[in-house]
Design a protein around this motif. Structure first.
Motif: not given
Length: 80
Positions: A15-19, A21-25, A41-54, A68-72
């Protein structure tokens, strides 16, 4: 809370990966940036990328929504 959080209160790595990719598109790489250059990456994708990498590093398949943070959480709304 969105549909994502209604049933299980966890978010899968898929789900995080899908989000991400959706933000990248939705917000593609700025014009003039070549494929070989660093991708911004936009701010939204960047915040999710941090979680994804972890999650990849720790080999987690899911993470509690409460971690997750409220932004994530807001950034995940793009996938419904």
């Amino acid at each position: 809370m969105n549909q994502l959080a209604t049933a299980t209160q966890v978010v899968s790595i898929a789900q995080i990966e899908a989000a991400i990719n959706a933000w990248r598109n939705r917000t593609p790489v700025p014009a003039g940036q070549n494929e070989g250059e660093a991708i911004v990456l936009c701010a939204e994708a960047r915040s999710l990328a941090d979680v994804y990498g972890g999650m990849i590093f720790s080999r987690q398949q899911q993470i509690p929504l409460s971690a997750l943070s409220s932004d994530q959480v807001a950034a995940l709304a793009i996938i419904g």
